[in-house]
Design a protein around this motif. Structure first.
Motif, PDB file in Angstrom:
ATOM      1  N   LYS A  65       0.978  -1.282   0.597  1.00  0.00           N
ATOM      2  CA  LYS A  65       0.058   0.081  -0.003  1.00  0.00           C
ATOM      3  C   LYS A  65       0.754   1.123  -0.111  1.00  0.00           C
ATOM      4  CE  LYS A  65      -4.353  -1.854   2.396  1.00  0.00           C
ATOM      5  NZ  LYS A  65      -5.552  -1.920   3.339  1.00  0.00           N
ATOM      6  N   ASN A  66       1.332   1.577   1.132  1.00  0.00           N
ATOM      7  CA  ASN A  66       3.793   2.481   1.127  1.00  0.00           C
ATOM      8  C   ASN A  66       4.140   2.547  -0.375  1.00  0.00           C
ATOM      9  OD1 ASN A  66       2.813   3.258   3.472  1.00  0.00           O
ATOM     10  ND2 ASN A  66       4.190   2.006   4.355  1.00  0.00           N
ATOM     11  N   ALA A  67       3.557   1.481  -1.537  1.00  0.00           N
ATOM     12  CA  ALA A  67       4.327   1.552  -2.309  1.00  0.00           C
ATOM     13  C   ALA A  67       3.235   2.509  -3.742  1.00  0.00           C
ATOM     14  CB  ALA A  67       4.461   0.236  -3.633  1.00  0.00           C
ATOM     15  N   THR A  68       2.292   1.701  -3.478  1.00  0.00           N
ATOM     16  CA  THR A  68       1.355   2.363  -4.363  1.00  0.00           C
ATOM     17  C   THR A  68       0.930   3.320  -4.284  1.00  0.00           C
ATOM     18  OG1 THR A  68       0.684   0.035  -4.570  1.00  0.00           O
ATOM     19  CG2 THR A  68      -1.362   1.639  -5.234  1.00  0.00           C
ATOM     20  N   ALA A  69       1.180   4.113  -2.835  1.00  0.00           N
ATOM     21  CA  ALA A  69       0.564   5.482  -3.154  1.00  0.00           C
ATOM     22  C   ALA A  69       1.758   6.289  -2.706  1.00  0.00           C
ATOM     23  CB  ALA A  69       0.436   5.917  -1.213  1.00  0.00           C
TER      24      ALA A  69
END
Length: 251
Positions: free
Chosen positions: A40-44
């Motif tokens: 999720k952090n990478a996607t954000a």
């Protein structure tokens, strides 16, 4: 129609940079990662840069996770245009790192991700890839899996005598060839990528190439034209310069 690309192990390193570069071409990138928070952090991070990025929970060693990812992609998009099998592990070294010191359990663990995981994910995604106009499958392999380079005393690969990671990449390159043969008379192209010795978590950031440079290899194979090759191991060639810096590597 927007191109849909799934990248496994995309929360960091070459996988993340591959997603970033594919998104820059206008693709919707699906960030496959087994760790939810990191995914999720990478996607954000990518979304903050303007990318159309979506997180897809995906552990390539877990059949239920793979089936769930395929079902989610089917439900939302109905197809898949690009699959980059990027997730991989080294497994570490036992003893002095030589074959005679290597535990079978280490080899098995590495093959679970680097080989069996690729087969499982590819088989699960293939029905979706067949629905695309002309899908591309990219398996991130390595020059250390090249028998020709590893057995050449004049090659920079000659000093490497480990077994788990190199043999897994040799197997992955053959897996690539066999899928290419099965799909030979279809618009789907299947190739193996050699990113080169890139500085990532995989090697303690000791490589002399950047993750972004390594990702460029996968992106090229993921965006091949209709007359592009299939069944090749292609990428960075250690010691090459100019027009010879990239090309087909020996199997």
């Amino acid at each position: 129609m927007t191109t849909i690309a799934l990248i496994t192990g995309a929360n960091k390193g070459i996988g993340f940079e591959t997603a970033r570069l594919l998104a820059a071409t206008g693709m919707t990138v699906l960030i496959g990662a087994r760790d939810t928070d990191r995914g999720k952090n990478a996607t954000a991070r990518l979304a903050a840069e303007g990318a159309d990025a979506r997180f897809v929970p995906l552990d390539v060693t877990d059949a239920e996770s793979i089936a769930g990812a395929a079902a989610d992609i089917d439900a939302e998009f109905g197809r898949l245009d690009v699959l980059v099998n990027n997730a991989g592990i080294t497994g570490g070294l036992d003893g002095d790192g030589k074959p005679s010191s290597t535990a079978v359990s280490t080899v098995r663990e590495v093959f679970e991700t680097n080989v069996f995981g690729v087969v499982a994910v590819t088989n699960a995604m293939l029905p979706l890839l067949r629905r695309a106009e002309a899908a591309r499958i990219v398996n991130v392999s390595s020059e250390v899996g090249s028998f020709g380079m590893m057995m050449d005393p004049d090659s920079p690969m000659w000093p490497v005598a480990a077994i788990a990671y190199p043999s897994s990449k040799t197997a992955l390159t053959m897996v690539t060839g066999m899928y290419a043969k099965e799909l030979w008379d279809t618009p789907i192209k299947v190739n193996a990528a050699n990113p080169g010795y890139c500085a990532t978590d995989l090697n303690g950031h000791n490589g002399f190439r950047t993750a972004a440079q390594g990702a460029e290899v996968s992106v090229r194979l993921a965006t091949l034209p209709a007359d592009g090759p299939t069944g090749q191991l292609w990428g960075y060639r250690w010691g090459g310069a100019g027009k010879d810096e990239y090309g087909v590597l020996p199997w």
